[in-house]
Design a protein around this motif. Structure first.
Motif, PDB file in Angstrom:
ATOM      1  N   GLN A 277       0.794  -1.219   0.000  1.00  6.17           N
ATOM      2  CA  GLN A 277       0.000   0.000   0.000  1.00  6.17           C
ATOM      3  C   GLN A 277       0.832   1.279   0.000  1.00  6.17           C
ATOM      4  OE1 GLN A 277      -3.817  -0.267   0.070  1.00  6.17           O
ATOM      5  NE2 GLN A 277      -2.681  -1.890  -0.972  1.00  6.17           N
ATOM      6  N   ALA A 278       2.156   1.142  -0.019  1.00  5.96           N
ATOM      7  CA  ALA A 278       3.023   2.322  -0.041  1.00  5.96           C
ATOM      8  C   ALA A 278       3.388   2.736  -1.457  1.00  5.96           C
ATOM      9  CB  ALA A 278       4.309   2.052   0.756  1.00  5.96           C
ATOM     10  N   ASN A 279       2.874   2.027  -2.450  1.00  6.48           N
ATOM     11  CA  ASN A 279       3.314   2.247  -3.821  1.00  6.48           C
ATOM     12  C   ASN A 279       2.744   3.534  -4.409  1.00  6.48           C
ATOM     13  OD1 ASN A 279       4.026   2.136  -6.524  1.00  6.48           O
ATOM     14  ND2 ASN A 279       3.627  -0.049  -6.709  1.00  6.48           N
ATOM     15  N   ASP A 280       3.635   4.467  -4.698  1.00  5.54           N
ATOM     16  CA  ASP A 280       3.346   5.598  -5.564  1.00  5.54           C
ATOM     17  C   ASP A 280       4.639   5.943  -6.278  1.00  5.54           C
ATOM     18  OD1 ASP A 280       4.950   7.131  -3.827  1.00  5.54           O
ATOM     19  OD2 ASP A 280       3.234   8.007  -2.789  1.00  5.54           O
ATOM     20  N   ALA A 281       4.652   7.013  -7.024  1.00  4.34           N
ATOM     21  CA  ALA A 281       5.817   7.336  -7.850  1.00  4.34           C
ATOM     22  C   ALA A 281       7.083   7.546  -7.031  1.00  4.34           C
ATOM     23  CB  ALA A 281       5.533   8.586  -8.680  1.00  4.34           C
ATOM     24  N   PHE A 282       6.936   7.884  -5.742  1.00  4.94           N
ATOM     25  CA  PHE A 282       8.082   8.290  -4.935  1.00  4.94           C
ATOM     26  C   PHE A 282       8.521   7.215  -3.946  1.00  4.94           C
ATOM     27  CE2 PHE A 282       5.445  11.843  -6.201  1.00  4.94           C
ATOM     28  CZ  PHE A 282       6.360  12.616  -6.902  1.00  4.94           C
ATOM     29  N   ALA A 283       7.933   6.021  -4.028  1.00  8.10           N
ATOM     30  CA  ALA A 283       8.252   4.952  -3.079  1.00  8.10           C
ATOM     31  C   ALA A 283       9.644   4.388  -3.353  1.00  8.10           C
ATOM     32  CB  ALA A 283       7.207   3.850  -3.164  1.00  8.10           C
ATOM     33  N   SER A 284      10.476   4.351  -2.322  1.00  2.54           N
ATOM     34  CA  SER A 284      11.790   3.706  -2.409  1.00  2.54           C
ATOM     35  C   SER A 284      11.657   2.245  -2.018  1.00  2.54           C
ATOM     36  CB  SER A 284      12.773   4.403  -1.463  1.00  2.54           C
ATOM     37  OG  SER A 284      12.370   4.185  -0.115  1.00  2.54           O
ATOM     38  N   ASP A 285      12.725   1.476  -2.208  1.00  2.00           N
ATOM     39  CA  ASP A 285      12.705   0.090  -1.752  1.00  2.00           C
ATOM     40  C   ASP A 285      12.452   0.016  -0.246  1.00  2.00           C
ATOM     41  OD1 ASP A 285      13.169  -0.723  -4.317  1.00  2.00           O
ATOM     42  OD2 ASP A 285      15.258  -1.305  -4.020  1.00  2.00           O
ATOM     43  N   ASN A 286      13.031   0.942   0.507  1.00  5.31           N
ATOM     44  CA  ASN A 286      12.802   0.964   1.954  1.00  5.31           C
ATOM     45  C   ASN A 286      11.341   1.257   2.284  1.00  5.31           C
ATOM     46  OD1 ASN A 286      15.433   0.349   2.636  1.00  5.31           O
ATOM     47  ND2 ASN A 286      16.072   2.491   2.781  1.00  5.31           N
ATOM     48  N   ASP A 287      10.719   2.155   1.516  1.00 11.05           N
ATOM     49  CA  ASP A 287       9.302   2.441   1.720  1.00 11.05           C
ATOM     50  C   ASP A 287       8.464   1.198   1.484  1.00 11.05           C
ATOM     51  OD1 ASP A 287       9.752   5.160   2.268  1.00 11.05           O
ATOM     52  OD2 ASP A 287       9.637   5.692   0.143  1.00 11.05           O
ATOM     53  N   LEU A 288       8.797   0.471   0.415  1.00 15.01           N
ATOM     54  CA  LEU A 288       8.045  -0.747   0.107  1.00 15.01           C
ATOM     55  C   LEU A 288       8.282  -1.815   1.173  1.00 15.01           C
ATOM     56  CD1 LEU A 288       8.665  -0.966  -3.762  1.00 15.01           C
ATOM     57  CD2 LEU A 288       6.608  -0.148  -2.598  1.00 15.01           C
ATOM     58  N   ALA A 289       9.496  -1.919   1.665  1.00 14.91           N
ATOM     59  CA  ALA A 289       9.800  -2.912   2.702  1.00 14.91           C
ATOM     60  C   ALA A 289       9.025  -2.647   3.979  1.00 14.91           C
ATOM     61  CB  ALA A 289      11.300  -2.923   2.990  1.00 14.91           C
ATOM     62  N   ARG A 290       8.752  -1.367   4.271  1.00  6.77           N
ATOM     63  CA  ARG A 290       8.014  -1.004   5.487  1.00  6.77           C
ATOM     64  C   ARG A 290       6.509  -0.889   5.255  1.00  6.77           C
ATOM     65  NH1 ARG A 290      12.391   2.882   5.924  1.00  6.77           N
ATOM     66  NH2 ARG A 290      10.964   4.415   5.002  1.00  6.77           N
ATOM     67  N   GLY A 291       6.082  -0.903   3.989  1.00  5.60           N
ATOM     68  CA  GLY A 291       4.693  -0.630   3.671  1.00  5.60           C
ATOM     69  C   GLY A 291       3.738  -1.695   4.172  1.00  5.60           C
ATOM     70  N   ALA A 292       2.510  -1.276   4.466  1.00  6.50           N
ATOM     71  CA  ALA A 292       1.455  -2.235   4.792  1.00  6.50           C
ATOM     72  C   ALA A 292       1.106  -3.023   3.536  1.00  6.50           C
ATOM     73  CB  ALA A 292       0.227  -1.496   5.315  1.00  6.50           C
ATOM     74  N   THR A 293       0.495  -4.184   3.731  1.00  8.98           N
ATOM     75  CA  THR A 293       0.122  -5.022   2.592  1.00  8.98           C
ATOM     76  C   THR A 293      -1.291  -5.549   2.765  1.00  8.98           C
ATOM     77  OG1 THR A 293       0.687  -6.988   1.284  1.00  8.98           O
ATOM     78  CG2 THR A 293       1.144  -7.084   3.650  1.00  8.98           C
ATOM     79  N   THR A 294      -1.988  -5.707   1.658  1.00  7.73           N
ATOM     80  CA  THR A 294      -3.305  -6.349   1.686  1.00  7.73           C
ATOM     81  C   THR A 294      -3.192  -7.859   1.552  1.00  7.73           C
ATOM     82  OG1 THR A 294      -3.620  -6.166  -0.724  1.00  7.73           O
ATOM     83  CG2 THR A 294      -4.380  -4.316   0.636  1.00  7.73           C
ATOM     84  N   CYS A 295      -1.970  -8.372   1.412  1.00  8.49           N
ATOM     85  CA  CYS A 295      -1.796  -9.818   1.267  1.00  8.49           C
ATOM     86  C   CYS A 295      -2.064 -10.512   2.599  1.00  8.49           C
ATOM     87  CB  CYS A 295      -0.390 -10.146   0.785  1.00  8.49           C
ATOM     88  SG  CYS A 295      -0.004  -9.460  -0.844  1.00  8.49           S
ATOM     89  N   ARG A 296      -2.746 -11.642   2.541  1.00  5.37           N
ATOM     90  CA  ARG A 296      -3.096 -12.368   3.761  1.00  5.37           C
ATOM     91  C   ARG A 296      -1.852 -12.810   4.499  1.00  5.37           C
ATOM     92  NH1 ARG A 296      -7.904 -16.540   3.226  1.00  5.37           N
ATOM     93  NH2 ARG A 296      -8.879 -14.524   2.794  1.00  5.37           N
TER      94      ARG A 296
END
Length: 502
Positions: A277-296
């Motif tokens: 859920q952190a994905n936008d144009a400015f998301a870094s790999d670190n942002d994605l690693a910390r981001g919330a997920t809708t995956c079970r």
């Protein structure tokens, strides 16, 4: 990064010098004496010079869009230090085409009366902006490697007609395959007489720029065309399924962090997102690693995204006056899928190895209408009819059947890079025998299956770049692997051991 000054052969294959006297569909005579640059698959042995702009194609047909060569496909290896600047300029090229297309769409009637307007108000200014961008790309690369040569020949664009409007396409399916039979095979030469244009607009589409009635075909008229790959000794026969929902929470944006990092509205169309859920144009790999997920399974923080599908029923979404929505000719009600299946499958000839974390894969080509279909890789079908798959047509499904989009992602990795300058060459599809090309290794293959309950008939479309006219062949999917190491190990073990896991 490898340094190179080699020019790709497509630079010369894509541009031709020509004089043309062509009739517009509206009856006006266009006489131009300029140079042409076709998209991928264009003809011609020689390239125009940087002072030449473009030409008008398709005599006797109503001009429909702007066709520009895809600069990213002809870039040499780009040094890491130049990647951000190059990506930004590639996004600028997309924005320039979008702006030029809007001017063209708003002035078709005037162009019919004043043929010189196309050259003076659209093609020449667009060429000049593209020349400046490709020069900045070459300069950025030149700071760390040898300056790429010949990019300026990709600056000129053309005006062209929709060759398939009012007629059938070849219905060709893609060549990629997956273990469940969700691959695209050979379609038929299905015609476009399956009803009228959308919303009563003969030009097609609620926004007036597609799709056309000829972009649809009755799935029942298509012959079964799916061929199952033959499993051989050493195959990895297992499957791992991850459940990340259907985007019920409505996460949308018109960014693309893979292709246009740091650029708002880099896609010029709206994406559905599931997973991270952190994905936008400015998301870094670190942002994605910390981001919330809708995956079970919370060990999967990967991001999965694709263009939204909209009903063309005269109704608008709340993005009707927003970037990626109505401002980019993407209108209509966004549909939430009834099903989203995310499955990782094996190789028909080998065991798979783990994907590296933050591996990026783009499958399909958002510009396949103008680029040609060499990178197209989405297939369309209907529930109950998935033994017949289409690539360049939307299906008309019978009552009680739902529309299905399928993406079988690249299944081979170069063993080194998580991305590449054109976002393609670090991964590859398996060859005809099921094995990976030399220098590549098999990885779990992501297969996405997305299902929609839409009214029967030609009344829907995927979002696209405006000049791509909402063609089904432009459908595409994007994936960034953010599995944790423990879960990725489980995926590999499951696939290699022939088990079905979730």
């Amino acid at each position: 990064m490898r340094r190179t000054s080699r020019k790709r052969s497509t630079l010369t294959n894509r541009a031709i010098a020509a004089s043309a006297a062509l009739i517009l569909g509206g009856g006006g005579l266009l006489v131009v004496n300029v140079s042409a640059s076709a998209g991928e698959g264009g003809s011609g042995p020689s390239g125009p010079g940087p002072g030449q702009s473009g030409r008008i194609q398709n005599a006797g047909q109503q001009l429909s869009t702007i066709d520009c060569p895809e600069v990213a496909n002809d870039l040499p290896d780009v040094p890491d230090s130049a990647r951000r600047e190059v990506d930004r300029e590639l996004a600028n090229l997309d924005s320039q085409i979008t702006e030029a297309y809007k001017r063209f769409a708003d002035s078709k009637e005037q162009i019919t009366r004043d043929p010189g307007l196309a050259e003076n108000a659209i093609l020449r200014p667009l060429r000049d902006k593209r020349l400046a961008s490709v020069d900045r790309i070459a300069t950025a690369v030149d700071r760390a490697a040898e300056r790429p040569q010949g990019l300026e020949s990709l600056a000129p664009c053309t005006l062209r007609a929709d060759d398939n409007a009012g007629g059938g396409g070849d219905g060709q399916g893609n060549d990629s395959q997956d273990d469940s039979g969700d691959n695209a095979g050979q379609g038929g030469d299905q015609g476009g007489d399956q009803g009228g244009g959308q919303d009563g607009n003969g030009n097609g589409g609620q926004a007036g720029n597609g799709p056309d009635a000829s972009d649809f075909v009755d799935i029942q008229s298509v012959q079964p065309n799916v061929q199952q790959p033959r499993k051989r000794p050493g195959a990895s026969r297992g499957e791992f399924t991850t459940d990340c929902g259907r985007n019920e929470n409505g996460k949308f944006n018109p960014d693309n962090v893979i292709v246009a990092p740091g650029v708002s509205n880099g896609a010029h169309h709206m994406h559905d997102y599931v997973g991270n859920q952190a994905n936008d144009a400015f998301a870094s790999d670190n942002d994605l690693a910390r981001g919330a997920t809708t995956c079970r399974n919370q060990g999967d923080r990967s991001t999965y995204y694709w263009p939204v599908l909209r009903l063309q029923n005269g109704q608008n979404e709340n993005d009707a006056d927003a970037d990626g929505g109505g401002r980019d000719s993407n209108v209509g009600e966004i549909q939430t899928p009834t099903q989203v299946s995310l499955k990782f499958v094996g190789s028909p000839v080998a065991k798979v190895t783990a994907m590296p974390r933050f591996l990026r894969i783009v499958t399909g080509d958002a510009k396949a209408f103008t680029n040609g279909d060499s990178n197209a890789n989405a297939s369309w079908s209907c529930t109950g009819f998935e033994d017949r798959q289409l690539k360049d047509k939307y299906p008309i499904c019978p009552e009680g059947s739902q529309v299905v989009r399928t993406f079988a992602f690249q299944s081979c990795w170069d063993g080194k890079n998580t991305d590449s300058a054109n976002h393609r060459t670090h991964v590859a599809f398996a060859e005809e025998n099921g094995g990976c090309p030399d220098g590549f290794r098999a990885i779990p293959q992501l297969v996405q299956r997305i299902v929609y309950d839409v009214p029967p008939g030609p009344g829907f479309a995927v979002d696209s770049f405006p000049e791509q006219l909402h063609k089904p062949v432009t459908d595409h999917g994007d994936f960034i692997n953010v599995f944790d190491s423990r879960l990725m190990k489980k995926v590999v073990s499951c696939v290699n051991d022939g088990r079905k896991c979730a």
